[in-house]
Design a protein around this motif. Structure first.
Motif, PDB file in Angstrom:
ATOM      1  N   TYR B  33       1.722  -1.933 -16.349  1.00 38.21           N
ATOM      2  CA  TYR B  33       0.579  -2.433 -15.584  1.00 38.21           C
ATOM      3  C   TYR B  33       1.048  -3.395 -14.496  1.00 38.21           C
ATOM      4  N   TYR B  35      -0.793  -6.563 -12.392  1.00 39.40           N
ATOM      5  CA  TYR B  35      -1.939  -7.443 -12.230  1.00 39.40           C
ATOM      6  C   TYR B  35      -1.657  -8.430 -11.101  1.00 39.40           C
ATOM      7  N   GLN B  37      -3.002 -12.472 -10.119  1.00 39.27           N
ATOM      8  CA  GLN B  37      -3.698 -13.622 -10.696  1.00 39.27           C
ATOM      9  C   GLN B  37      -3.985 -14.612  -9.584  1.00 39.27           C
ATOM     10  N   LEU B  43      -6.976 -12.618 -14.213  1.00 38.75           N
ATOM     11  CA  LEU B  43      -6.051 -11.503 -14.042  1.00 38.75           C
ATOM     12  C   LEU B  43      -6.838 -10.243 -13.701  1.00 38.75           C
ATOM     13  N   LEU B  45      -6.530  -6.115 -12.652  1.00 31.85           N
ATOM     14  CA  LEU B  45      -5.657  -4.963 -12.730  1.00 31.85           C
ATOM     15  C   LEU B  45      -5.600  -4.225 -11.398  1.00 31.85           C
ATOM     16  N   TYR B  48      -2.019   1.043 -12.945  1.00 31.79           N
ATOM     17  CA  TYR B  48      -1.348   1.153 -14.223  1.00 31.79           C
ATOM     18  C   TYR B  48      -0.762   2.557 -14.381  1.00 31.79           C
ATOM     19  N   PHE B  90       1.846 -10.062 -11.686  1.00 35.53           N
ATOM     20  CA  PHE B  90       2.450  -9.903 -13.009  1.00 35.53           C
ATOM     21  C   PHE B  90       2.518  -8.438 -13.382  1.00 35.53           C
TER      22      PHE B  90
END
Lengths: 113, 113
Positions: B33, B35, B37, B43, B45, B48, B90
């Motif tokens: 995934y 993400y 932030q 967070l 998405l 993915y 992330f």
């Protein structure tokens, strides 16, 4: 759209105090996870709860999944400065997606010595 | 164990420049995934992947592309960076199956000026 609301958004307490963080939704989740994130790092998994009413303990941390699997709480007993961080709850509904987590916006905890 | 490794850790881009963020995991996880932030947003998405050679859009995919040519690597590309893409990114991974938590990398802080 499933949403997870966390409260409080910010919490500043003294060492030794107890606290509870809440994670609420109007949707049912298959399971719910709690993560802790420290500054400059990624979130780290603390616990996964699956069964409605389930209670799990991790040292001074107690996690509870609501009976209807729509909410969860995190209780910390005798907080220590090392507990400082951002606490995130995240839910997943395996019936509606690939199992992607939906994250709350987090509770930023500061524990002062 | 290295877990999930993200490179670079920091980057400053000028508007319109392109770049690729690399995520590598050594746990043989199927799912990966990306993400972002942002303060007050939690967070979110971006994209993915449920396996090598497959990718899917998340909540905020616009302006990003991804590739999963090898199981252990998940690349996030910005073709023409915009200031709105200033964020902390992330990467995370998890095994196939229900109930598993995510393992996160330590993040890439990207600033677009």
């Amino acid at each position: 759209t499933q949403l997870l609301e966390q409260s409080p958004q910010f919490l500043s307490i003294q060492e030794g105090e107890n606290l509870t963080v809440y994670c609420n939704s109007s949707s049912v989740f298959s399971s719910l996870q709690w993560y802790r994130q420290e500054p400059g790092e990624g979130p780290v998994l603390l616990v996964t709860v699956v069964t409605g009413g389930e209670v799990k303990k991790l040292k001074r941390l107690t996690f509870q999944f609501g009976d209807a699997r729509k909410d969860s709480s995190l209780h910390i007993t005798a907080a220590q400065p090392g507990d400082t961080g951002l606490y995130l709850c995240a839910g997943v509904n395996y019936g509606g997606s690939q199992g992607n987590l939906i994250f709350g916006k987090g509770t930023k905890l500061s524990v002062k010595p | 164990n290295a877990g999930v490794t993200q490179t670079p850790k920091f980057r400053v881009l000028k508007t319109g420049q392109s770049m690729t963020l690399l995520c590598a995991q050594d746990m043989n996880h199927e799912y990966m995934y990306w993400y972002r932030q942002d303060p007050g947003m939690g967070l979110r998405l971006i994209h993915y992947s449920v396996g090598e050679g497959t990718t899917a859009k998340g909540e905020v995919p616009d302006g990003y592309n991804v590739s999963r040519l090898k199981k252990q690597n998940f690349l996030l590309g910005l073709e023409s960076a915009a200031p709105s893409q200033t964020s902390v990114y992330f990467c995370a991974s998890r095994p196939r199956g229900a109930g598993y938590g995510y393992t996160f990398g330590s993040g890439t802080r990207l600033t677009v000026v």
